[in-house]
Write an enzyme that holds these catalytic residues in place. Structure first.
Site, short mmCIF file in Angstrom:
data_model
loop_
_atom_site.label_atom_id
_atom_site.label_comp_id
_atom_site.label_asym_id
_atom_site.label_seq_id
_atom_site.Cartn_x
_atom_site.Cartn_y
_atom_site.Cartn_z
N SER A 1 0.99 -1.25 -0.05
CA SER A 1 0.12 0.05 0.23
C SER A 1 0.72 1.12 0.10
O SER A 1 1.98 1.28 0.61
CB SER A 1 -1.06 0.01 1.40
OG SER A 1 -1.45 1.26 1.69
N TYR B 1 -1.36 -0.26 10.55
CA TYR B 1 -1.64 -0.69 9.39
C TYR B 1 -0.80 -0.70 8.24
O TYR B 1 -0.42 -1.72 7.64
CB TYR B 1 -3.05 -0.30 8.75
CG TYR B 1 -3.30 -0.48 7.35
CD1 TYR B 1 -3.64 -1.91 6.70
CD2 TYR B 1 -3.13 0.46 5.90
CE1 TYR B 1 -3.87 -2.17 5.45
CE2 TYR B 1 -3.20 0.08 4.84
CZ TYR B 1 -3.90 -1.26 4.48
OH TYR B 1 -3.76 -1.28 3.18
N LYS C 1 2.24 -3.37 6.57
CA LYS C 1 2.65 -3.56 5.04
C LYS C 1 4.12 -3.48 4.89
O LYS C 1 4.89 -4.25 4.10
CB LYS C 1 1.75 -2.59 4.19
CG LYS C 1 0.37 -2.80 4.14
CD LYS C 1 -0.19 -4.04 3.60
CE LYS C 1 -1.59 -4.30 3.33
NZ LYS C 1 -2.19 -5.43 3.04
#
Ligand SMILES: NC(=O)c1ccc[n+]([C@@H]2O[C@H](COP(=O)([O-])OP(=O)(O)OC[C@H]3O[C@@H](n4cnc5c(N)ncnc54)[C@H](O)[C@@H]3O)[C@@H](O)[C@H]2O)c1
Length: 354
Positions: A118, A142, A146
């Site tokens: 992302s 989050y 990644k």
């Protein structure tokens, strides 16, 4: 040789769209999805397993049943705010889950993986547009999951010869042309589907912060069409079929649009005003994120095809007007794992915009 791919998270938005494309290119697809945010009926795989990437027994069963040639790894928890409140869930599901998946891949000598990374790995970059060499500094758990997975993939490449391509998506949006699979997130947190819903229900759309350092004070983002993302996965898979690699590649539309511009674009399409509700900034939202695709173009030979923002928004609008979308959302309300056999053929009853 038959090409059999495992798609984790294939009942989600991007995973289901990519699965459909892969099947058109004669891949046999096996989906593994725990339906935590996905919808069973969205998935068109040849084989579907309901369960988690952390379930070692289930992984064992799948890898011993099929001669899997590569894995497309979409499965993840991906709500930024939730990740701040409950980081344990994110590190467990995204990072620990991925390690378990990688372990099984290596055990069965499956050495190719395409990972859904992302743009959140970049955090608040100083320079726009964002290139792969831009410093990575994720701002929330989050984004860090990644980032950590990308690092793990690098180490696994060095130590175990596992090839990977981490695709760093900017904001995925829109719907594939047949309106058969698309975005049905509950809760929905993405601007374009929220905006379409607000317009259809004649309700206001919230703008989080109007005092950013941008030309109209609202955040600027790079919106990439989901069909372009799906196509990039196909190209990445083709690349790994020929070469060993460990790559990180941006997938962007290379254009930025402010929230107000997105609202105005839908207003223009519909010929009506959309009400706005001003809300405070969300912590950690960068003012501007716009990506650059040179690497994807050079290495994968991939280019975006649907770049016009109005065209992109129309596909999202048409999706939410389609009977298919209404049936899926009604099913989710009742029971997320209900059989697709009861679904009627896709028809649209409201006006479509092309
Ligand atoms: N949508 C975006 O704009 C965007 C942007 C950047 C990155 N991504 C990443 O792309 C991937 C797909 O995103 P999406 O928008 O399609 O999300 P989604 O929520 O629609 O899909 C994720 C799927 O993974 C499944 N899943 C979650 N945890 C699982 C587990 N432990 N085992 C098996 N299945 C599990 C969910 O049920 C869901 O079907 C995610 O990894 C996300 O972080 C998305």
């Amino acid at each position: 040789m038959e090409k059999i791919v495992l798609v984790t998270g294939g009942a989600g938005y991007i995973g289901s769209t990519t699965t459909k494309l892969l099947q058109q290119y004669d891949y046999k697809t096996i989906t593994l999805d725990n339906l935590s945010s996905g919808t069973r009926d969205l998935n068109k795989s040849d084989f579907f397993y309901e369960g988690s990437i952390s379930n070692e027994k289930l992984l064992e069963k799948i890898f011993s049943t099929f001669e899997i040639t590569a894995v497309l790894h979409f499965a993840a928890s991906s709500l930024v705010e939730e990740s701040v409140q409950n980081p344990k869930k994110y590190y467990e599901n995204n990072v620990v889950g991925t390690i378990k998946l990688l372990e099984k891949m290596l055990e069965f000598n499956v050495k190719k993986i395409i990972f859904s990374s992302s743009a959140s790995v970049y955090g608040k970059p100083k320079k726009i547009p964002i290139r792969e060499k831009t410093k990575t500094k994720p701002l929330n758990p989050y984004g860090r999951t990644k980032f950590f997975i990308e690092e793990i993939l690098k180490d696994y490449h060095t130590a175990y010869g596992l090839s990977s391509i981490s695709l760093r998506y900017f904001n995925a949006c829109g719907t594939e042309k047949d309106l058969e699979v698309g975005e049905v997130h509950t809760p929905e947190t993405h601007l374009i589907p929220l905006l379409v819903r607000a317009a259809l229900e004649n309700k206001p759309i919230s703008i989080n912060g109007r005092d950013y350092e941008t030309y109209d004070g609202t955040c600027i983002r790079d919106y990439i069409h989901v069909s372009d993302l799906a196509n990039a996965h196909l190209k990445a898979l083709n690349y790994l079929e020929k070469k060993e690699a460990c790559l990180r590649i941006n997938l962007a539309n290379e254009q930025g649009f402010s929230i107000l511009e997105i609202i105005q674009a839908l207003e223009k399409i519909l010929g009506k005003k959309i009400q706005i509700k001003n809300s405070p900034r969300r912590p950690g939202d960068p003012a501007i994120l716009i990506g650059k695709n040179e690497t994807a173009e050079k290495i994968l030979g991939w280019k975006t095809q649907i770049t016009n923002i109005e065209e992109i928004i129309k596909t999202a609008y048409n999706w939410q007007c389609s009977n298919r979308f209404k049936e899926l959302t009604a099913l989710i309300d009742k029971n997320p794992s209900i059989s697709s056999s009861i679904l009627k053929k896709n028809q649209t009853e409201q006006q479509e915009f092309y």
